[in-house]
Motif scaffolding. Structure first.
Motif, PDB file in Angstrom:
ATOM      1  N   HIS A   2       0.819  -1.212   0.000  1.00 30.53           N
ATOM      2  CA  HIS A   2       0.000   0.000   0.000  1.00 30.53           C
ATOM      3  C   HIS A   2       0.858   1.269   0.000  1.00 30.53           C
ATOM      4  CE1 HIS A   2      -3.205  -2.816   0.731  1.00 30.53           C
ATOM      5  NE2 HIS A   2      -2.692  -3.160   1.890  1.00 30.53           N
ATOM      6  N   TYR A  13      -5.561   3.041  -9.347  1.00 29.79           N
ATOM      7  CA  TYR A  13      -6.525   3.366  -8.302  1.00 29.79           C
ATOM      8  C   TYR A  13      -6.571   4.876  -8.063  1.00 29.79           C
ATOM      9  CZ  TYR A  13      -5.682  -1.578  -7.113  1.00 29.79           C
ATOM     10  OH  TYR A  13      -5.533  -2.938  -7.149  1.00 29.79           O
ATOM     11  N   PRO A  20      -6.243   0.800   2.096  1.00 29.86           N
ATOM     12  CA  PRO A  20      -6.549  -0.640   2.052  1.00 29.86           C
ATOM     13  C   PRO A  20      -7.331  -0.991   0.784  1.00 29.86           C
ATOM     14  CG  PRO A  20      -6.959   0.236   4.241  1.00 29.86           C
ATOM     15  CD  PRO A  20      -6.677   1.423   3.360  1.00 29.86           C
ATOM     16  N   MET A  21      -7.330  -2.269   0.415  1.00 31.95           N
ATOM     17  CA  MET A  21      -7.893  -2.702  -0.860  1.00 31.95           C
ATOM     18  C   MET A  21      -9.334  -2.240  -1.069  1.00 31.95           C
ATOM     19  SD  MET A  21      -5.615  -4.090  -2.703  1.00 31.95           S
ATOM     20  CE  MET A  21      -6.781  -4.523  -3.985  1.00 31.95           C
ATOM     21  N   ASN A  22     -10.165  -2.341  -0.038  1.00 37.98           N
ATOM     22  CA  ASN A  22     -11.581  -1.986  -0.206  1.00 37.98           C
ATOM     23  C   ASN A  22     -11.826  -0.483  -0.265  1.00 37.98           C
ATOM     24  OD1 ASN A  22     -10.901  -1.585   2.462  1.00 37.98           O
ATOM     25  ND2 ASN A  22     -12.842  -2.337   3.295  1.00 37.98           N
ATOM     26  N   GLU A  23     -10.753   0.305  -0.142  1.00 35.33           N
ATOM     27  CA  GLU A  23     -10.900   1.760  -0.191  1.00 35.33           C
ATOM     28  C   GLU A  23     -10.099   2.397  -1.328  1.00 35.33           C
ATOM     29  OE1 GLU A  23     -10.122   3.556   3.624  1.00 35.33           O
ATOM     30  OE2 GLU A  23     -10.841   1.787   4.693  1.00 35.33           O
ATOM     31  N   LYS A  24      -9.442   1.594  -2.132  1.00 29.09           N
ATOM     32  CA  LYS A  24      -8.556   2.136  -3.167  1.00 29.09           C
ATOM     33  C   LYS A  24      -9.312   2.799  -4.318  1.00 29.09           C
ATOM     34  CE  LYS A  24      -4.685  -1.079  -2.480  1.00 29.09           C
ATOM     35  NZ  LYS A  24      -3.719  -0.064  -2.016  1.00 29.09           N
ATOM     36  N   ASP A  25     -10.524   2.338  -4.625  1.00 27.70           N
ATOM     37  CA  ASP A  25     -11.324   2.841  -5.740  1.00 27.70           C
ATOM     38  C   ASP A  25     -10.666   2.474  -7.073  1.00 27.70           C
ATOM     39  OD1 ASP A  25     -13.301   4.087  -7.229  1.00 27.70           O
ATOM     40  OD2 ASP A  25     -12.386   6.077  -7.058  1.00 27.70           O
ATOM     41  N   TRP A  26     -10.899   1.223  -7.498  1.00 23.30           N
ATOM     42  CA  TRP A  26     -10.335   0.675  -8.738  1.00 23.30           C
ATOM     43  C   TRP A  26     -10.793   1.483  -9.946  1.00 23.30           C
ATOM     44  CZ3 TRP A  26     -12.094  -1.474 -13.319  1.00 23.30           C
ATOM     45  CH2 TRP A  26     -11.211  -2.307 -14.023  1.00 23.30           C
TER      46      TRP A  26
END
Length: 222
Positions: free
Chosen positions: A47, A75, A81-87
């Motif tokens: 991260h 992103y 964190p992965m669930n907050e990166k906004d792909w």
């Protein structure tokens, strides 16, 4: 790994990072990608957000990692964190490995290492020394492995350019460091495909699930 060995490796890597950073390909849209690294004899640090190649060079010189990783995805917030990166989107990456090509030559350069006693022997189901079945297969690619993998890369490149209209200059090929090659496709019309669509694209390239009759082929009964 002993301390003196780690020190030697870190000094060698630091010298390489200092003198040959120009050989390291820095991906485009650097600030939108997640970076990570692993030091000798330590875990993974993830991260990390990097603005440009200068920041990457600084990270390498400061931490002297044994391995550096970069996400194929872009992103909005790569440091979260992965669930907050906004792909946003991701490059296409294909992994061509000799071990998946069912080559006959592999049996000539594959050995078994016993997890119990560390005995190394010709590929077998059980250890010749302690009779344990806990074996780890080790293989070093031969010229045929590499040449066959290269041929698969050429075929993939042809499909990408001829069938899928990918520009040749957007296709980059890298040795995987083991038994094959990684084929990266940058800045293509497929950047925003989701996992399902990418799976379907792979099926097309691999000819999975295709019905030969739809391509004008006739089915003959034995």
């Amino acid at each position: 790994m002993q301390e003196k060995d780690i020190k030697f490796l870190e000094d060698s890597f630091k010298k390489y990072y200092f003198e040959h950073f120009d050989l390291i390909r820095v991906p485009n849209r650097t600030s939108e990608r997640e970076f990570g690294f692993q030091k000798f004899n330590s875990g993974m640090t993830r991260h990390i957000s990097i603005k440009d190649d200068k920041e990457l060079h600084l990270l390498l010189m400061k931490n002297v990692p044994s391995d550096v990783y970069c996400s194929n995805a872009c992103y909005s917030f790569p440091n979260l964190p992965m669930n907050e990166k906004d792909w946003k989107e991701a490059d296409l990456i294909f992994d061509i490995d000799a071990k998946d090509l069912n080559l006959k030559c592999r049996k000539n350069h594959t050995v078994s290492k016993c997890s119990e006693c560390s005995e190394v022997s010709a590929e077998s189901m059980k250890c010749n020394k302690c009779n344990s079945s806990k074996l780890e297969k080790k293989s070093l690619p031969c010229k045929n492995c590499i040449d066959t993998s290269k041929n698969e890369v050429s075929k993939l490149s042809e499909i990408l350019t001829e069938d899928l209209d990918v520009q040749q200059n957007n296709i980059h090929v890298y040795f995987s460091g083991n038994e094959g090659f990684h084929v990266y496709v940058y800045d293509s019309q497929f950047q925003q495909l989701g996992s399902r669509e990418r799976s379907e694209l792979t099926d097309y390239i691999m000819f999975n699930g295709a019905i030969p009759e739809t391509f004008g082929m006739k089915k003959f009964k034995a």
